[in-house]
Every structure is written in C-alpha cells, then in structure tokens.
Design an enzyme around this catalytic site. Structure first.
Site, short mmCIF file in Angstrom:
data_model
loop_
_atom_site.label_atom_id
_atom_site.label_comp_id
_atom_site.label_asym_id
_atom_site.label_seq_id
_atom_site.Cartn_x
_atom_site.Cartn_y
_atom_site.Cartn_z
CD GLU B 62 -1.78 -2.65 1.75
OE1 GLU B 62 -0.98 -2.62 1.83
OE2 GLU B 62 -2.82 -3.59 1.08
CG HIS B 131 -11.76 -7.42 5.49
ND1 HIS B 131 -10.86 -7.98 5.82
CD2 HIS B 131 -11.62 -7.77 4.25
CE1 HIS B 131 -9.89 -8.72 5.49
NE2 HIS B 131 -10.34 -8.24 4.13
#
Ligand SMILES: Cc1ncc(C[n+]2csc(CCOP(=O)(O)OP(=O)(O)O)c2C)c(N)n1
Ligand SMILES: Cc1ncc(C[n+]2csc(CCOP(=O)(O)OP(=O)(O)O)c2C)c(N)n1
Ligand SMILES: [Mg+2]
Ligand SMILES: [Mg+2]
Lengths: 323, 325, 323, 325
Positions: B62, B131
């Site tokens: 990321e 999540h």
C-alpha cells in the site's frame, strides 16, 4: 574510467559550494533566533550529492531527504533561494513554508523533498514510472540514508521498481549513523547494497568520499536505467563528520573515528588529484574558495534583506485553487 | 436513462477519463486481473480495454501504491490508485497525509499532485473490523486533501470525473454496498463539482446531513416519516472537504433541527464537524438539541446480528428525529 | 532425518482434519446466508501448517493470517469452537466477533491472527521479544503468504528480529498466488528465501507439499531460535488449489497447473508413505477419514445449534473494563 | 514540592513504573542513546539505569516498533514505545489502529494488549509540517484505544503511570513545548485516573474546554479576562478517550457558553466532538453560539511569523470568548 575534466571541476565546485554554504549555516545557527528549526548538515559527505548529480542530465529527477543541501546545490539550485528559504523568508524557494528540511526545487527537477525517513523511495518510484510511461530516456535518483533502509518503504519501493523495471537509481548514503545509532546497531547486514539481491537488481558499494567513484557508479546505473534495464541500488560508504543536527553533542561518535574520517574528506582529496594532474593550481583552488564564500555571503545578504512572508500567505498553496 | 450500479458508474468515469486524457492511469491490488470476475465492479474490463501500461496491478504494497501516485503526479501524470479496503489506508497514510497533502505547501505552490486515491469502504459484508472501518474523518482532518463520498451512481460518476481533473489530491471513498444497486446515470458527459452538497429531499421540519450509503437510509426514513406528516430534508454532503457549509446552514436555518447520520463510529466522527459548523454559525436558528445517528463505538463485528446492529438504519434515524421534534 | 512415527501420524491427522473441515465449509458456503463473509481455504497447502506445528512445543506461539484453518487446527484448536466462530455464533472461540478471518485461539498459544496482509510479522517479533525478555526457551512462528513478503512490514520485522536475534521463525507459505496475482507478477526475486541474506538470517526453501520436509526445516529453525541464534526464514513452496476465496472463479489459474498440483496433494503423499512403511493400513486410513468427518459434522452440529450473540454483547470486549 | 518540566515528569513516571514492574520495558528511536544529551528529555538516563535489555533503541522502523508493542503486550509484557513525532504515527497506524485497538475485540475478550504508545507532538520548533501535525482526533476516533494528552508535569506523571498500568492500549501524546517549563510535582507516589477531566480554573461566564499545551494558553487568557470581570472556567480534558462528559456538561450547564481550544487544525478536529456532546446533551442550557479556536486548516509552516500565527494564542481565544458573551 576516464572522468572528463569539466565533470571533475563541476564536482569540486559543487562540493566546495556546499561546504561553504553549510559552514556558514553552522555559524548562523549559533546566533539565537537566526535560523528556525533544526539544521542538518552533510559535512564530509559532499562527494555523494556532487558525484551523483554530475552523472545526471539536467532533465533527470532527484528526490532527496532531510540532508539535502549538497544534493540540491549539486543539481544546480540557486544558493540565494535556498538560503532565504532556510531563513524562512518570502523569497525562499518555497516561500518560507519548508525551511531546511524539505526544500523543493522543481526548477532543477527536484520536485519534492521529504524529511520522513524512507519517504522518498516510493515517491521516486512514482516519478520513474512517469518517465517510463512517457517513454522518456530520463531517470530518477533517490537519495536516502542508511537508516532509511530499515523502513518498510525501502522494501516496497525496491520491489516495485524492480518488478516494473523502472528507470530509478537508489543511492544510499551510508554515513555510518542513523541519528545516534551506529550502523551495526540498526541492522546486521554487512552492507545495504547486499539487499539488492532480494528484489533483485544490481547492487554496488562505492567509496562515498570519492566523488569520481560515485560519479562512475551513478553513470553506469543511469545508463542501465535509461536503457530500460531497471533500477540499481548504490551504497555510498561515507561518514557524518558533524552531529545529526547542529545541537547534537556527538557524544556517541568516537573522537578518533571523526578524526580518521576528516582525513578522508572528499574535498581535499579531489583537490589533490586535480593539483597533481596539473588541472588546477593552488592559486586557482584558493580563488574558487573565495568565489564560493562570496556566493554564500551574497546568499546570506539576500536572505537577511528579504522580507518575511505576510500572515495571509500562510493560507496560500494548500490547494491549487483554479482547479 | 441508463441504469447502473455505483461500481459500473465508477467504471464509466474511469473509462471516459482514460479515453480523454492519456495521462490518466490506474494502479492497485487486483484492479486488472481480479479474484472477482464481475462486470459490476469498478475496474472490471479496464485492463483488457486499456492494456497493462495503463492498468497496473501492483504487489500487496500500500505504501508503494500511494507513493507511486505521489511521484507520478508530481511528474505530470494523473494517477488513480485504489486502496482495497479502508483499514488498509493506514498503511498508505504516510504517503497520503504527509506527502500528497503537504508537499505542495512545502514547495510554496510550485509542485502539484493531481492524484486520486479510491478507497473501498463500508460494513455489511461480514468480513469484520480489519476490512470494515470507515475513516473519512481522518482524511477530512488533513488540509491539502479533498474528500469525496458519493451516495448514488450518478453522483459517483460525475464526482469521480471532477476528482480526476482536479489538480489536488482527492480521496474518493466508495461504499461497496452501493456497487450493486442500480440507479439512473445520464448517458451524456457530465461533471459534478467538488464541494457542493446536494439536497436529496426537501422538507421543513428537520435537516438530516449525511453522505455515502447512509443517504439511502435517510431517504427511506424520510419517506416513512412523511406518512406521519414529518417532512425531513436530506442533505447529501457528497464532498466532506471542501465542506459546503452554505447548503447545510441554509437548510438548518429553515428547519431549526439537525441530525447527522454516518456509518463511522460515533466518537470523533465527522458528525462533530457538522454540528460545530452549525452551532457556530446558525445557533440562534436551532430549535432543538442536536442528534447524531452513527455506528456505535465498537469495531465492526462479524456475527450477522451484531453487524446488522452496527450499521445505522432507518429505525434509529427515525427515533432520533422524533426525539427532537 | 528420522521423523518419529507419532509425529507422522500427528501430521497426517491434522492435515486430514483440516481437509474435512474445509471441504465441509466449502459446501456450507453454497447455502445462502449460512456463513457470513468471505471463506478463505487452504486446500492443497495443509502440509505447511501441519508440518510446522508438529515441530513446535505446545507453549510455542504461532501468529497466523487470513488463511489460518490449517495452522490453528494443527496447533490443536477445537474444531467446534472454530466452526461456531465461523458461523458467527456466541459459542465461537471469539464469541462471533471475528468470523473466519482473524480467529484467535490463545488456549493453543495462537493469541491473535490478522487478516492485514503482512501484519503478523511485526507482531510475531514482539511475541518473540517477550520470550527472549523472559529468558524462556520458547519460540514464535509467523505464518504468512508470498504476497505478504511484498509488504514493508516484512522488511521491518525481519531486520528487527535479526538485529535482536529473537527466537522467531518466519514461515512463508508461497502458494504461487497473492490474490489473482501470480508470484512472478508481484516480485522478481526467484525465491522469497533469498531475501534472508539481506537481514541476514538463514533462509531455506522447502517442498511445502511434503509435511515431513516442512517439519524437519521447522525443527531446525526452532532449535536455532530457541538456542539464542536468532530467526530463520523458511519458504514453503506450495499451491493454492482452490480460488483465493470461495467466490473466486480461478479464471487466471491455468487448469493444467491446478491439475498438476492436485497430483502433488500432500495428504495422499504422506498416506502412501505410511502405507508403504507399513505404519498404517488402508483400512486404518479409511477409519481416520471417517473420524475426521464425524468430528467436523459434530462441529457443524454444535455451530448450528448454538445461539447468536445477543445485541448487547456487541459492546463487550472493546476494552478491559476492570482496568 | 519538586519542580519538574514535563519531560522530567514523564521520565519519573517511566522510572517508577519500571522499578515497580519488571514487565515494563521501553522501545523507540533514540530513546537510549540520543542525538540530544539533555536531562530534561523523557527518556534521558534510563538506558544507563535499566540497561539495554529494558531500554531498546530501535531502527527507524515505526511499524516494527508498534508491532513489537502489540506482540510483546499480548505475550504478557507492558511495553511503552515511542513514536518520535506525531506525523510518523501514520507509519505505525496500521499496527495501532487495526491491531492494538481491535485484536482484543477480535479475540472475544481473550487476549489483552496492555501497551502505551508515547507520541511527541506540537508546533513551535520550526521543523515544519512533516514534524508538527497534531493527530489526536485520529486516535480518538478508534474504539479500543484510550487517548491521553496531559497539560502539566504533574498530570503527565500521574496519567502516564495509570496508562502503563492500564490493561488497554493507551496513546499518550506529549507536546514537546511543555518539556521544559517547570511545574510542581508531588514527591510521593500518585496516580491520576484516565477518563477524568480537571477543572484547571473555575469561572461562571464561559467554559473553555481544552487539553495539552493549550491549557496554558487558556489559563493566560482567563487571567487577563479576569481583570475585565469575565470569569472563565478552564476544563482540561486530560483524557480524550474515555471522554469525561460529566465534567464538560456540568460546566456548560453552569456557564451556558462553550469554547473549545486546540492546536490541531480546525476541520475534523476534536472540538467537533465536544461541541456535539454538549449540543446533544445540554442544548437547552446553551446561551450563545459555540466557538472554537484552533490551528487554521493549513499544514504547519516553518517561517517564524507563519508558525507563530498557526499556533492559537490567548488573543485569539479572548476574541472568541468576547464574541459570545
Ligand atoms: C519516519 C521517520 N522516523 C523518524 C524520523 C526522525 N529522524 C530524522 S533523521 C533520522 C535518522 C535517519 O538516518 P539516515 O537515514 O541514516 O540518514 P542520515 O540522517 O544519517 O543522513 C531520524 C530517525 C523521521 N524524520 N522520519
Ligand atoms: C494490507 C492488506 N492489503 C490487501 C489485503 C487484501 N488481501 C487479502 S489476502 C491477499 C493476498 C495475499 O496473498 P498472500 O500473502 O500470498 O497469501 P495467500 O492469500 O496466497 O495465502 C490480499 C491482497 C489485505 N487483507 N491486507
Ligand atoms: Mg545515516
Ligand atoms: Mg500466496
């Protein structure tokens, strides 16, 4: 490798300019309230920035870090605009918003500098991506410290640059310290360049106090990158002769170590070579020194005489507003 | 008019902008070859259409994805990168918050970072709190970033196109639960400006300020309350930064009552900002206490009854509205 | 290396239990609304969890990831508590708050599991730090995927573990895919284990479909770690026979590749060996299969019959409240 | 009573807790051998005192530092780790927000994470926006974390000792500008509970809610306004999470006026939360519009006049108070 004379002179000049610039900064720091913030100098490491930038084309990019003066001056940044910025003046290259730690000089293709350790690596990958995307033959050099090689960003950046074979050269300026931490106290790998194998990409260790060697290694990596063969990791072994910042008492750096490395200072080293090759006389070197000092004095004058930014200017440049 | 899910609307926006401007490219995890094979998803088909030079599947990295956008944008491209799920924004946050948002300022306005970070968010798919974790309040607290959270397919398309053309870093947050519900989207090219809220329903008794998936909840509650003679005005912020204070204030000045609805957890959520703006600038027009309806201050649980409980619904909203009428 | 018979049987048992457990989960997933969330299975990779855990002492720790069923069952977790958790029931090992993705089973020294790719690595370093701090002879094993080796956390964790010579074993389960991305599409390094040299620590590549090889490599790394000689990086080469999750059509995995690896399935492989060594008869294997199926059916019954958590329980366990 | 700067007070708390509990250890960048050699700094001298097994200098690896704390705490130790400057929290944020804060919940209450993350913050030292960026609003928006921001040496000591003994992850944010200003600290052992605000000055005309360095600004303004007959009550939150709503509400119920003062940027700052709580629960007692005095919505600039302008001061606070009297 035969280094052209004009390149040698260019490197000597930029090293000497950086030294004069930083010696003056060090003095200015002693005057209470003169310079805001920290003052992070690269005394003894000038060969890295100078050697790297001498190997680059003007339209190559560099992404630098908190210890950027030598990188930016070698890339051609105007000492007046840098000095004024370091003073926090409106005429500074970043209008006083950056100060010394994140000097950005897009005019010489140093579009941003970050003081977040390791932050430059992923960004340099993005810049190199743009170069490849546009099929340019330009490259990007990322300059970072040995400490930065412990950050996760180092790993992600090298992996991605290798995967996509991007035209980027990672130059690790291993000055034996990350803050107060000696190299051996922050990692066990013998040299940072060994990590290149893990991505994989070519890795090279060079004497970072020898501008000519840095130049040669960078030139090779630049060719490799511009030729579409991907990134290289170059480790320049050098030494931080002053403290991390100007207030650092250096109590953790052995005195003999500092003395040893001062003897390896890259500036007299190149001067001696140029003298013995008959390229420069001591007279000429002396004149160069004078010229550098004068340029820096002029930069200081410029900075001193420049106005502070007006308060309202604090609100400028957060956003592009015509957008 | 074409009926599209929000995923398809995002896809159309990406396609149109990529066709329009060769500097636009996409990068992210699984945005090209995906473990889903579903035309309703935002980047489905774009790899085939634009090829691997412009649709870049990245490693699970990321920080590198966000750094790619920072570097590519300052070098003149217009990256649109994806962070797969909002909690993973943390891993990209140094690049976005300390770099994308600040480097222009640090350059004194010399460098620009025209990049979009698309982030998928929202509870409701049973994956749990690593999540599902809405963090729009984080990005809205970072000067230098714009923050967009669309509630309908048409808004998503028009806002994303504007975001891509914006010269600033824009964080564009998509609630995944909206990907599949169809809504009308004009066929012809259109842009929706960033920074303009949209009154999705007019009403004079109470103002509900909300955004993203919760707009649907607000509209449902409003329709139900209508039958009781309660007229709810639903203000969809669309853009959290810049915040359209005028539209919020105009509405509250008429209704005198404010409820803010968001899915993110309560404490420190963006509802506080809306409340602050109104209590600063329209205090004298307020007739009743403020209410917010939000996710509770817990991580999103997986167990279906608990996850359902987590997500604010029209019952909770109606109860809050009734309390202050 | 001579692997004791009871260890072989232990590994076979845990592989067969995992397979039965996950085959059943796969079926349950077809029933709309039965199982919340994603379902991530390790079919074909069972030898890794089984081989690793067979080499550990009960009081060694493991830190697992999103693909954890085999790791946890091999470490001794109760299938009933796992199944109920996956259903989201109150009797689940985490009271329904975790579901399948972050199953935590402190009873067997699996104190936390993370679905943030790469997240387990720094945590495992912390657990190993505690072991060394207390001068225990215990070790920590971190299990993660090939994709996780691209995350910055991998790098920071390995560097720190090596620097402090912590008793941690990093086990990379290289199943050739990270999501839909083939190994070669996410990194160019030939094997993840090569990265060990960059920290440095021992690195080993083992056949991840051979439980005995995984066992042997883990045992060696465990000894190394428990003996105070620091971490090891083990890469287990294996293959993800099903999709990333149960909804993945696997359109990007070549059919022949899947077929090839199905032939290398670790379960028949160990069974054949035990048969030919006369340790087990096919009759006994058949009975083991029955027993596993029965255990799993009982777990399903338990989960089905268990109550949902009450709404108020959503507020429990955010904080330790006596503190 | 001893007079200590906040850095020394933190140091005493660390020393006492390390002496008390062998499970407490420290880790961070430059916390042992430092580029500073200054007894006023929080960890000065502790390496010599407790040795390298318990005072761990780490590489420049924020994610590893935070992960170390998560792992060591779940395994039974009580780590106190340091993030050098608040912006670098981003790099540690996945470990703190997705792991430290959530893993207990994900375990159904089986695992505990008794760890403290000390973060240095604050503008005023000319280092610019990548060093100065107050992000307490981020952590306050994450259920599972407690958030402490002391304003005095004594508070810092008592709160840090409680934080170290707390079984939850605590984010403890220290404004560096407070390290050097001496204040009285009791010699004998004392703890200050987390979750209790402190009324630092009583007054009946207006409530100023604030924390950390800004408490000093509020007290200065209050003293000046006193001369004009304006009596300001200064509520020092000390702990943002858990938030002591009772103390805030009790004060506003008496004064009817609320100003929140923080150094962090305005939009999305924690002032919004305080405003929301009050407007929800004490609306009818409010006699005037809300005001907040905060850093402007810009990154912290380096140039001295601009940085001074960034930091809220007593003039700005007094002006805001006067506006609503
Ligand atoms: C992410 C981050 N962590 C910590 C710091 C504080 N810091 C500034 S410079 C430095 C040391 C960096 O060492 P190295 O990379 O070797 O560069 P050098 O200073 O030696 O040139 C540290 C820890 C920072 N700026 N950024
Ligand atoms: C930080 C983060 N980024 C992305 C994801 C989404 N994701 C879940 S699993 C996965 C692939 C991981 O691949 P690998 O590490 O090889 O493990 P495998 O699934 O193959 O077992 C991804 C990208 C995630 N969970 N966490
Ligand atoms: Mg260094
Ligand atoms: Mg994998």
């Amino acid at each position: 490798m035969q280094v052209p004379v004009e390149k040698k002179l260019e490197m000597l000049r930029s090293m000497m300019l950086t030294r004069a610039f930083e010696d003056t900064l060090q003095e200015l720091c002693q005057i209470q309230g003169k310079i805001p913030g920290m003052m992070i100098l690269c005394t003894g490491q000038e060969a890295v920035g100078s050697g790297v930038c001498a190997a680059l084309e003007p339209n190559d990019f560099i992404i630098s870090n908190h210890r950027s003066h030598s990188h930016l001056l070698a890339k051609g940044a105007d000492p007046k605009a840098l000095m004024a910025e370091i003073f926090g003046k409106r005429t500074g290259c970043n209008k006083g918003k950056s100060g010394t730690l994140h000097l950005s000089v897009p005019e010489v293709n140093a579009p941003c500098t970050t003081t977040v350790v390791g932050g430059g690596l992923p960004i340099s990958v993005g810049v190199a991506f743009a170069q490849k995307y546009r099929k340019e033959k330009r490259v990007t050099v990322c300059l970072f410290g040995d400490g930065a090689a412990d950050e996760g960003s180092f790993h992600e950046a090298l992996n991605l640059a290798s995967l996509w074979q991007l035209p980027v050269v990672f130059v690790c300026e291993n000055n034996l310290y990350a803050g107060a931490q000696r190299y051996e106290e922050h990692t066990r790998v013998k040299s940072i360049a060994e990590r290149a194998a893990g991505y994989p990409m070519p890795g090279a260790v060079v004497d970072g106090n020898d501008a000519l060697k840095v130049y040669a290694a960078t030139l090779q990596a630049r060719d490799h990158a511009a030729g579409g063969r991907g990134p290289t990791l170059i480790e320049c072994k050098t030494y931080r002769c002053r403290g991390h910042g100007e207030t650092d008492p250096q109590h953790y750096q052995p005195k003999e170590e500092i003395a040893l490395w001062k003897e390896r200072c890259p500036i007299p080293r190149l001067q001696t070579e140029l003298l013995s090759d008959g390229i420069l006389s001591s007279e000429e070197i002396h004149r160069m020194e004078e010229a550098m000092r004068e340029a820096v004095q002029e930069a200081v004058r410029f900075a001193e005489e420049s106005p502070w930014p007006a308060i309202e200017e604090a609100f400028d440049d957060v956003y592009v507003t015509n957008s | 008019m074409q009926q599209l899910g929000m995923g398809q609307a995002v896809q159309q926006a990406l396609r149109e902008e990529m066709n329009r401007d060769p500097n636009v490219f996409l990068a992210g995890e699984g945005i090209g070859v995906s473990i889903h094979f579903n035309p309703y998803l935002p980047t489905h088909g774009l790899l085939d259409e634009f090829g691997p030079d412009r649709v870049k599947d990245t490693p699970v990295s990321e920080q590198a994805i966000a750094g790619l956008a920072v570097g590519a944008s300052v070098a003149g491209l217009r990256p649109v990168v994806e962070i797969m799920f909002n909690p993973f924004f943390t891993l990209a946050s140094d690049m976005i918050v300390n770099h994308a948002a600040k480097l222009r300022y640090l350059s004194g306005g010399k460098s620009t970072f025209p990049m979009v970070v698309r982030i998928k968010t929202g509870a409701g798919f049973g994956a749990g709190c690593q999540h599902s974790h809405n963090l729009e309040a984080w990005v809205a607290h970072c000067p230098g970033l714009k923050v967009v959270m669309p509630s309908t397919p048409a808004d998503a398309k028009g806002l994303l196109k504007s975001a891509i053309r914006d010269d600033n870093p824009v964080v564009f947050i998509e609630d995944m639960m909206l990907y599949f519900a169809p809504g009308p989207v004009p066929e012809e090219e259109f842009l929706i400006p960033l920074g303009k809220a949209d009154v999705k329903r007019e009403g004079e008794h109470v103002t509900v300020v909300t955004w993203s998936k919760m707009v649907g909840v607000a509209l449902k509650a409003a329709a139900q309350l209508e039958e009781e003679g309660i007229h709810v005005e639903v203000v969809d912020l669309r853009t959290l930064v810049p915040l359209d204070k005028e539209t919020i204030l105009a509405s509250v000045r008429r209704t005198g009552r404010l409820v803010v609805l968001h899915e993110a957890t309560r404490t420190g959520g963006f509802a506080g900002e809306v409340c602050a703006v109104v209590t600063e600038e329209a205090f004298s027009t307020l007739k009743a206490p403020f209410r917010r309806v939000t996710g509770p201050d817990i991580p999103v649980p997986v167990s279906p009854p608990l996850e359902r409980f987590y997500i604010p619904d029209e019952e909770k909203l109606k109860a809050a509205i009734r309390e202050i009428l």
